[in-house]
Design a protein around this motif. Structure first.
Motif, mmCIF file in Angstrom:
data_model
loop_
_atom_site.group_PDB
_atom_site.id
_atom_site.type_symbol
_atom_site.label_atom_id
_atom_site.label_comp_id
_atom_site.label_asym_id
_atom_site.label_seq_id
_atom_site.Cartn_x
_atom_site.Cartn_y
_atom_site.Cartn_z
ATOM 1 N N LYS B 16 46.656 -110.492 13.585
ATOM 2 C CA LYS B 16 47.716 -111.705 12.983
ATOM 3 C C LYS B 16 47.671 -111.934 11.446
ATOM 4 N N THR B 17 46.652 -111.911 11.232
ATOM 5 C CA THR B 17 46.367 -112.418 9.440
ATOM 6 C C THR B 17 46.777 -111.065 8.922
ATOM 7 N N ALA B 18 46.324 -109.756 8.957
ATOM 8 C CA ALA B 18 46.838 -108.716 8.252
ATOM 9 C C ALA B 18 48.189 -108.519 8.477
ATOM 10 N N LEU B 19 49.027 -108.935 9.492
ATOM 11 C CA LEU B 19 50.377 -108.644 9.641
ATOM 12 C C LEU B 19 50.919 -109.845 8.516
ATOM 13 N N THR B 20 50.492 -111.104 8.587
ATOM 14 C CA THR B 20 51.231 -112.061 7.651
ATOM 15 C C THR B 20 50.960 -111.658 6.407
ATOM 16 N N THR B 21 49.948 -110.793 6.118
ATOM 17 C CA THR B 21 49.649 -110.491 4.719
ATOM 18 C C THR B 21 50.592 -109.278 4.315
ATOM 19 N N LEU B 22 50.761 -108.412 5.416
ATOM 20 C CA LEU B 22 51.757 -107.417 4.927
ATOM 21 C C LEU B 22 53.275 -107.796 4.909
ATOM 22 N N ILE B 23 53.522 -108.973 5.665
ATOM 23 C CA ILE B 23 54.871 -109.231 5.534
ATOM 24 C C ILE B 23 54.787 -110.158 4.029
ATOM 25 N N THR B 24 53.892 -110.773 3.533
ATOM 26 C CA THR B 24 53.866 -111.260 2.458
ATOM 27 C C THR B 24 54.114 -110.333 1.418
ATOM 28 N N LYS B 25 53.481 -109.334 1.501
ATOM 29 C CA LYS B 25 53.440 -108.196 0.433
ATOM 30 C C LYS B 25 55.010 -107.704 0.232
ATOM 31 N N ILE B 26 55.680 -107.452 1.502
ATOM 32 C CA ILE B 26 56.987 -107.284 1.262
ATOM 33 C C ILE B 26 57.886 -107.983 0.987
ATOM 34 N N LEU B 27 57.732 -109.441 1.378
ATOM 35 C CA LEU B 27 58.490 -110.400 1.017
ATOM 36 C C LEU B 27 58.576 -111.114 -0.367
ATOM 37 N N ARG B 28 57.295 -110.912 -1.083
ATOM 38 C CA ARG B 28 57.095 -111.412 -2.322
ATOM 39 C C ARG B 28 58.056 -110.670 -3.261
ATOM 40 N N GLN B 29 58.159 -109.387 -2.971
ATOM 41 C CA GLN B 29 59.098 -108.846 -4.023
ATOM 42 C C GLN B 29 60.543 -108.867 -4.145
ATOM 43 N N ARG B 30 60.858 -109.728 -3.152
ATOM 44 C CA ARG B 30 62.295 -110.040 -3.180
ATOM 45 C C ARG B 30 62.692 -111.476 -3.412
ATOM 46 N N MET B 43 40.593 -120.338 8.363
ATOM 47 C CA MET B 43 41.268 -119.972 7.105
ATOM 48 C C MET B 43 40.995 -118.486 6.564
ATOM 49 N N GLY B 44 41.446 -117.484 7.170
ATOM 50 C CA GLY B 44 41.060 -116.216 6.933
ATOM 51 C C GLY B 44 42.127 -115.580 6.307
ATOM 52 N N LEU B 45 43.339 -116.222 6.181
ATOM 53 C CA LEU B 45 44.357 -115.553 5.504
ATOM 54 C C LEU B 45 44.195 -115.559 3.878
ATOM 55 N N THR B 46 43.906 -116.686 3.616
ATOM 56 C CA THR B 46 43.601 -116.989 1.966
ATOM 57 C C THR B 46 42.524 -115.853 1.550
ATOM 58 N N ILE B 134 53.899 -118.509 9.206
ATOM 59 C CA ILE B 134 52.748 -119.139 9.152
ATOM 60 C C ILE B 134 52.130 -118.381 9.970
ATOM 61 N N ASP B 135 50.755 -118.341 9.610
ATOM 62 C CA ASP B 135 49.798 -117.820 10.267
ATOM 63 C C ASP B 135 48.794 -118.650 11.122
ATOM 64 N N ILE B 218 43.369 -100.008 6.482
ATOM 65 C CA ILE B 218 42.954 -101.369 6.393
ATOM 66 C C ILE B 218 41.618 -102.069 6.772
ATOM 67 N N ALA B 219 41.049 -101.156 7.669
ATOM 68 C CA ALA B 219 39.555 -101.257 7.891
ATOM 69 C C ALA B 219 38.904 -101.029 6.633
ATOM 70 N N GLU B 220 39.231 -99.949 6.011
ATOM 71 C CA GLU B 220 38.720 -99.745 4.629
ATOM 72 C C GLU B 220 38.553 -101.021 3.630
ATOM 73 N N PHE B 221 39.667 -101.296 3.459
ATOM 74 C CA PHE B 221 40.188 -102.465 2.633
ATOM 75 C C PHE B 221 39.128 -103.655 2.795
ATOM 76 N N ASP B 222 39.069 -103.964 4.071
ATOM 77 C CA ASP B 222 38.293 -105.164 4.733
ATOM 78 C C ASP B 222 36.917 -104.996 4.434
ATOM 79 N N LEU B 223 36.366 -103.741 4.556
ATOM 80 C CA LEU B 223 34.949 -103.237 4.203
ATOM 81 C C LEU B 223 34.732 -103.489 2.633
#
Lengths: 269, 252
Positions: B16-30, B43-46, B134-135, B218-223
């Motif tokens: 969920k949190t990864a998806l929320t972040t990816l959507i944020t990444k796309i939408l923030r450029q608009r 509070m993992g999203l932040t 909302i996450d 994604i796993a790599e970024f997390d690590l």
């Protein structure tokens, strides 16, 4: 002797301004008309009930003033000797809004108010009026006691919105709300010096001393340790009537009602 | 006025949190104004967004409850006047998006009038945004009580397992109790074998609005503790999320 005569706030603020002048801080003065209708005519930006309270996001702002990351101080000074106050004068120490595009500035605002009929008892009411400057075009204000956090929109920023305009709007708001006001003077400060703000905070605290003392005594006598009432096992199986916190919720409900009434009043103003 | 209020939910670990972040990444450029709400008590999203939290909505709720507990008129009046300031203090404004963190509930009572107060105070603010994302944890009642009443799109994330989509159905039923989402969609995440999608489609009554392939990056970024906002533009999961947003007409 009234509370405010114990410490002469007006003299302290004037001494502060003189000291900064001596230190050759960038200082400007704007002289505004004293008659209310002329003051209104001279304001370049719209103000009034038809201006909607706006919420400005960072990306839409020209300047940010006194955010929690920066210095902020705000208070008012009352005197029953109107002659003490330099009527219609706005003093600005530090950079102005229109010359600070894209910046965040420290922000201090002191309003000096004189009127023979003004009683100390008005202090709280007048202090609270600061929170109400919500229908000035392109200007967003958020306040807690002694602190202001303001944003100026790009739209009015590019049209040259300055502290002269903000000062005029404040004068209009105060004069309209409190007809007893005879003289009014405003100091704005946006310098980078934490020392300037410290000095102002000291003056502000001194002025509010008596009030704060009364208030904290009031607090102590009524303090209920809510933490003692907390339980760990609550899954809310009860109705509100049975709940231990019912009184607390009643108080908060009262806040909700008052908040609604407050917003309604703001809309009408 | 918000065009979209989108809640992302699903059982733990589905992304969920990864998806929320990816959507944020796309939408923030608009150009649309975006509010991202972290409604997960953990509070993992932040963290994934690379944001430091200073104060949460729960902190403010506690402050309100304390003022209520003391019941002093002066203090109550001060709170009323200061509430807008305190709400604004909760916002974390970043280029292209703003974040609000709900925080972990710390009271034993429900104090629902405090929630009403917060929801009313948040209203003028939330209306500024075109999209609210909302996450959430699986339950949606917290968000419903404290932030927004209506959600127009509920996205449930699941891994491509039978257990996963059964949980998704349970979440859907729970969600319908608390919100009036006009559309509910299922997103299958971490797909390694595309043929499984068709099997899953036959096993669920939820509409599958998109799939996201398993993405080792994604796993790599997390690590490495890196923010997923820094994921390269050609990342496979980012492309998949972009397709989902187009399919849902959130972006054209």
């Amino acid at each position: 002797m009234t509370d405010l005569e114990i410490f002469n706030g007006v003299m302290a603020i004037h001494a502060f301004i003189d000291e900064k002048t001596r230190l050759k801080r960038k200082l400007r003065k704007f002289i505004c008309p004293s008659a209310l209708d002329e003051l209104k005519k001279s304001l370049k930006f719209k103000m009034g009930a038809d201006i909607e309270t706006i919420f400005l996001l960072k990306e839409d702002i020209y300047v940010e003033l006194g955010s929690p990351r920066y210095e902020s101080v705000a208070f008012i000074v009352l005197t029953q000797d109107p002659e003490e106050v330099q009527n219609g004068v706005i003093t600005l120490i530090g950079p102005d809004i229109h010359e600070s595009k894209g910046k965040e500035l420290n922000f201090g605002q002191v309003i000096l108010i004189g009127g023979t009929e003004i009683e100390d008892i008005k202090y709280r009411e007048m202090e609270r009026a600061l929170f109400h400057l919500k229908n000035l075009e392109g200007f967003m204000i958020r306040a807690v006691p002694n602190k202001l956090w303001c944003r100026v929109s790009k739209q009015v920023g590019f049209r040259g919105f300055s502290f002269e305009d903000l000062g005029k709007a404040l004068m209009i708001m105060y004069k309209e709300q409190f007809p007893d006001i005879e003289t009014i003077e405003i100091l704005f400060i946006t310098t980078e010096s934490p020392q300037d703000f410290l000095e102002l905070k000291v003056i502000g605290t001194e002025i509010r001393k008596k009030y704060i003392q009364q208030y904290s005594e009031h607090l102590k006598s009524k303090l209920v340790q809510i933490t003692e009432k907390q339980r760990d096992d609550c899954e809310f199986p009860w109705t509100c009537d049975e709940c231990d916190y019912n009184e607390v919720c009643d108080e908060i409900r009262d806040i909700v009602e008052k908040m609604k009434a407050y917003r309604e009043k703001m809309k009408k103003n | 006025m918000n065009k979209w209020t989108i809640a992302i939910t699903g059982k733990g670990g589905t992304g969920k949190t990864a998806l929320t972040t990816l959507i944020t990444k796309i939408l923030r450029q608009r150009k649309e104004k975006l509010l991202v709400v972290d409604a997960d008590p953990a509070m993992g999203l932040t963290n994934v967004l690379g944001i430091k939290i200073s104060r949460t909505l729960e902190d403010l709720r506690l402050e309100i409850i304390k003022v209520g507990g003391r019941g002093i008129e002066e203090e109550k009046r001060d709170l009323i006047l200061s509430l807008d300031y305190k709400i604004m203090e909760l916002l974390i404004e970043k280029p292209g998006f703003t974040t609000l963190v709900m925080g972990q509930p710390r009271t034993s009572g429900c104090f629902c009038p405090a929630n009403t107060l917060l929801r009313d105070a948040l209203k003028p603010l939330t209306q500024v945004f075109d999209i609210i994302l909302i996450d959430c944890e699986a339950g949606l009642e917290q968000i419903n009580r404290k932030v927004v009443k209506t959600i127009n799109l509920l996205l449930i994330v699941s891994d491509p397992t039978m257990r996963g989509i059964q949980t998704a159905s349970a979440i859907k039923e729970m969600a319908q109790k608390f919100t009036h989402a006009s559309r509910i969609g299922l997103i299958l995440n971490k797909i390694t074998n595309p043929s499984i999608v068709e099997i899953m489609r036959s096993k669920t009554d939820l509409e599958i609005v998109g799939t996201i392939p398993f993405d080792p990056q994604i796993a790599e970024f997390d690590l490495q503790g890196r923010s997923l906002l820094q994921l390269p533009e050609d990342s496979v999961s980012l492309e998949a999320v972009s397709d989902i947003l187009s399919y849902l007409n959130i972006i054209q």
